[in-house]
Design a protein around this motif. Structure first.
Motif, PDB file in Angstrom:
ATOM      1  N   ALA A 295       0.834  -1.208   0.000  1.00  0.00           N
ATOM      2  CA  ALA A 295       0.000   0.000   0.000  1.00  0.00           C
ATOM      3  C   ALA A 295       0.864   1.250   0.000  1.00  0.00           C
ATOM      4  O   ALA A 295       0.552   2.238  -0.687  1.00  0.00           O
ATOM      5  N   GLN A 296       1.967   1.212   0.742  1.00  0.00           N
ATOM      6  CA  GLN A 296       2.860   2.361   0.808  1.00  0.00           C
ATOM      7  C   GLN A 296       3.569   2.575  -0.523  1.00  0.00           C
ATOM      8  O   GLN A 296       3.771   3.719  -0.961  1.00  0.00           O
ATOM      9  N   GLU A 297       3.955   1.497  -1.180  1.00  0.00           N
ATOM     10  CA  GLU A 297       4.591   1.622  -2.487  1.00  0.00           C
ATOM     11  C   GLU A 297       3.640   2.264  -3.495  1.00  0.00           C
ATOM     12  O   GLU A 297       4.049   3.110  -4.295  1.00  0.00           O
ATOM     13  N   LYS A 298       2.392   1.851  -3.439  1.00  0.00           N
ATOM     14  CA  LYS A 298       1.398   2.424  -4.350  1.00  0.00           C
ATOM     15  C   LYS A 298       1.204   3.906  -4.071  1.00  0.00           C
ATOM     16  O   LYS A 298       1.142   4.732  -4.999  1.00  0.00           O
ATOM     17  N   ALA A 299       1.137   4.267  -2.806  1.00  0.00           N
ATOM     18  CA  ALA A 299       0.965   5.674  -2.439  1.00  0.00           C
ATOM     19  C   ALA A 299       2.165   6.504  -2.882  1.00  0.00           C
ATOM     20  O   ALA A 299       2.021   7.622  -3.384  1.00  0.00           O
ATOM     21  N   LEU A 300       3.367   5.945  -2.721  1.00  0.00           N
ATOM     22  CA  LEU A 300       4.572   6.667  -3.125  1.00  0.00           C
ATOM     23  C   LEU A 300       4.616   6.845  -4.637  1.00  0.00           C
ATOM     24  O   LEU A 300       5.000   7.910  -5.136  1.00  0.00           O
ATOM     25  N   GLU A 301       4.214   5.801  -5.380  1.00  0.00           N
ATOM     26  CA  GLU A 301       4.205   5.897  -6.836  1.00  0.00           C
ATOM     27  C   GLU A 301       3.237   6.980  -7.306  1.00  0.00           C
ATOM     28  O   GLU A 301       3.564   7.781  -8.192  1.00  0.00           O
ATOM     29  N   GLU A 302       2.055   7.019  -6.712  1.00  0.00           N
ATOM     30  CA  GLU A 302       1.076   8.052  -7.076  1.00  0.00           C
ATOM     31  C   GLU A 302       1.585   9.441  -6.726  1.00  0.00           C
ATOM     32  O   GLU A 302       1.416  10.392  -7.500  1.00  0.00           O
ATOM     33  N   GLN A 303       2.220   9.551  -5.573  1.00  0.00           N
ATOM     34  CA  GLN A 303       2.748  10.845  -5.155  1.00  0.00           C
ATOM     35  C   GLN A 303       3.874  11.304  -6.073  1.00  0.00           C
ATOM     36  O   GLN A 303       3.981  12.491  -6.409  1.00  0.00           O
TER      37      GLN A 303
ATOM     38  N   ASP B 118       5.193  23.458 -14.110  1.00  0.00           N
ATOM     39  CA  ASP B 118       5.857  24.675 -13.635  1.00  0.00           C
ATOM     40  C   ASP B 118       7.269  24.864 -14.185  1.00  0.00           C
ATOM     41  O   ASP B 118       7.942  25.813 -13.811  1.00  0.00           O
ATOM     42  N   GLN B 119       7.700  23.977 -15.093  1.00  0.00           N
ATOM     43  CA  GLN B 119       9.090  24.056 -15.536  1.00  0.00           C
ATOM     44  C   GLN B 119       9.385  25.312 -16.349  1.00  0.00           C
ATOM     45  O   GLN B 119      10.543  25.730 -16.437  1.00  0.00           O
ATOM     46  N   ASN B 120       8.360  25.921 -16.938  1.00  0.00           N
ATOM     47  CA  ASN B 120       8.564  27.156 -17.700  1.00  0.00           C
ATOM     48  C   ASN B 120       8.469  28.405 -16.827  1.00  0.00           C
ATOM     49  O   ASN B 120       8.659  29.518 -17.316  1.00  0.00           O
ATOM     50  N   ASP B 121       8.146  28.205 -15.568  1.00  0.00           N
ATOM     51  CA  ASP B 121       8.053  29.324 -14.641  1.00  0.00           C
ATOM     52  C   ASP B 121       9.442  29.614 -14.085  1.00  0.00           C
ATOM     53  O   ASP B 121      10.012  28.794 -13.369  1.00  0.00           O
ATOM     54  N   PRO B 122      10.036  30.765 -14.385  1.00  0.00           N
ATOM     55  CA  PRO B 122      11.400  31.045 -13.936  1.00  0.00           C
ATOM     56  C   PRO B 122      11.515  31.150 -12.424  1.00  0.00           C
ATOM     57  O   PRO B 122      12.612  31.021 -11.875  1.00  0.00           O
TER      58      PRO B 122
ATOM     59  N   ASP C 177       5.916  14.797 -10.446  1.00  0.00           N
ATOM     60  CA  ASP C 177       6.454  14.943 -11.798  1.00  0.00           C
ATOM     61  C   ASP C 177       5.541  15.817 -12.653  1.00  0.00           C
ATOM     62  O   ASP C 177       6.009  16.674 -13.414  1.00  0.00           O
ATOM     63  N   GLN C 178       4.241  15.597 -12.532  1.00  0.00           N
ATOM     64  CA  GLN C 178       3.286  16.406 -13.299  1.00  0.00           C
ATOM     65  C   GLN C 178       3.362  17.862 -12.894  1.00  0.00           C
ATOM     66  O   GLN C 178       3.320  18.766 -13.745  1.00  0.00           O
ATOM     67  N   GLN C 179       3.474  18.117 -11.593  1.00  0.00           N
ATOM     68  CA  GLN C 179       3.552  19.495 -11.120  1.00  0.00           C
ATOM     69  C   GLN C 179       4.825  20.176 -11.611  1.00  0.00           C
ATOM     70  O   GLN C 179       4.806  21.330 -12.032  1.00  0.00           O
TER      71      GLN C 179
END
Length: 448
Positions: free
Chosen positions: A411-419, A430-434, A424-426
């Motif tokens: 369960a913890q591995e699944k939670a870590l993967e989702e997090q 935001d990668q274009n935000d200086p 990564d998505q965030q």
């Protein structure tokens, strides 16, 4: 290294130590010249005897060893009796030779091949093969190896020196201590003798059997114990207690047995040091093995229960607050809580996302790795006091550890993967935000 044995140019010919007799001088008997002439005859006779003796001696050597070739160029061929290898009565109480250990236990050592399926950047499954070593610990097919040898494997196969291969199942593993137990459907196997790593001394000879590079299968290497109780930081940041040895250990040797000269396994070959940030020199002879005493009880636990029982579990994921970030934002160094399992003891104790754990029972914590080491001193059911910083305020929280089980770990591995995916998505958004700055780096691979 090759040595060329040549005549020493500084070596002098054999010289006499008698005083020379000059012409006209009277000998001790009062007769000039005769003494000298007689001496010449004796010297000539000695020279003839020496030549004859040399010829006869050479003929004797040739007759004893056999001569290849003829004329003035001669090649001498020698013979010897083969090394006697007796493995009929090995008890672990008498010292053995390296050939005896190899003959007795090469059949107890296995090569391990795994298939690992991952997903590439296009979302397509990709399979890869990995290789390691292991050794038989019971007659009915239990095999011990390193956790990192089989980590992430979708299939595991073991092979013996006689060419027999088996599909293996993973009984259980312990990542923090880098051990895993496999099971094959076989009986009548020859298990190794498990020794006592506390008895080994620095300077004692040891040998290893394994599969370096995954290609040079069932190779033996020999060396000594170079040091005991080395605290070694592994590639994943985990700190382990190790035996240091100069036995050659290479990729593919991981998981194989390290024997003392009584034929007892005192360690599991696991790692080598091949480079250093402090030196550009090539590093040789720095290998490491897990002391067998450190994991004996864990192996039994895995065989009986499928996992190591009694391990403490907190139910959080963390990352390290670097010193530079601590100074920049006025935060304490420690283990930053990234997520909390709401069904865990951490939630019951009141830990929250964003808390920084700075101590446990008075022991200072400045990184996630130190939290791992501190947690090893406790068992499930133990109660500790956590020193925590929350929004600049210091708190003390009482926490009673849960037990770390495979279900909680999954369960913890699944939670870590989702997090991790959310992070990564965030970051991509935001990668274009200086002005964007993610201060805490990657999430820790450990679960607490």
């Amino acid at each position: 290294m090759y040595y060329d044995h040549q005549h020493d140019p500084w070596e002098s010919p054999i010289e006499t130590t008698g005083r020379p007799v000059e012409s006209g001088n009277v000998s001790a008997g009062g007769q000039p010249g005769k003494k000298k002439k007689g001496g010449a005859k004796i010297a000539a006779l000695c020279l003839v005897c020496a030549l004859v003796g040399g010829i006869v001696g050479s003929a004797g050597v040739a007759a004893a060893t056999g001569v290849l070739g003829g004329g003035s160029t001669t090649i001498y061929e020698a013979t010897r009796q083969p090394t006697v290898v007796n493995v009929s009565n090995i008890t672990g109480q008498e010292q053995l030779t390296a050939p005896e250990i190899y003959a007795a236990y090469v059949g107890s050592t296995v090569g391990i091949t795994t298939e690992i399926v991952t997903t590439n950047v296009w979302g397509q499954p990709v399979s890869a093969a990995a290789a390691g070593s292991g050794f038989v610990i019971t007659e009915d097919g239990y095999i011990l190896t390193n956790y990192h040898v089989i980590e992430g494997a979708s299939s595991i196969q073991v092979s013996f020196i006689d060419g027999t291969t088996y599909d293996a199942t993973l009984v259980g593993g312990e990542e923090e201590n880098d051990i895993a137990v496999l099971k094959i459907d076989a009986t009548g196997l020859t298990p190794v003798l498990i020794g006592d790593s506390d008895n080994v001394r620095v300077g004692e000879s040891v040998v290893a059997i394994g599969n370096p590079l995954g290609e040079l299968t069932f190779s033996m290497t020999q060396g000594i114990i170079s040091a005991r109780d080395r605290s070694i930081t592994m590639e994943n940041g985990n700190v382990m207690n190790m035996l240091q040895t100069d036995v050659a250990i290479n990729s593919g040797n991981s998981g194989g047995p390290l024997f003392d000269m009584y034929g007892q396994v005192i360690g599991i070959t696991s790692a080598k040091l091949s480079s250093s940030s402090s030196s550009e020199a090539t590093i040789e002879g720095l290998g490491f093995a897990i002391p067998i005493n450190d994991i004996k009880d864990m192996v039994t636990d895995i065989m009986e229960n499928g996992y190591v029982t009694g391990k403490p579990y907190m139910g959080i994921t963390v990352s390290t607050v670097p010193q530079s970030i601590s100074e920049r934002y006025g935060m304490s160094q420690g283990a930053l809580v990234e997520s909390v399992d709401e069904s865990s003891c951490a939630a019951t104790a009141g830990l929250q996302e964003g808390d920084i754990i700075t101590g446990i029972d008075g022991t200072t914590i400045v990184s996630s790795a130190e939290l791992v080491e501190a947690k090893k001193n406790y068992s499930a059911g133990d109660t500790v006091t956590l020193q925590v910083e929350r929004d600049g305020q210091a708190l003390s929280l009482q926490l009673t550890f849960d037990e770390d089980t495979p279900e909680r770990r999954a369960a913890q591995e699944k939670a870590l993967e989702e997090q991790q995916q959310q992070q990564d998505q965030q970051q991509q958004q935001d990668q274009n935000d200086p002005d964007f700055f993610w201060p805490f780096g990657e999430l820790s691979p450990w679960f607490y």
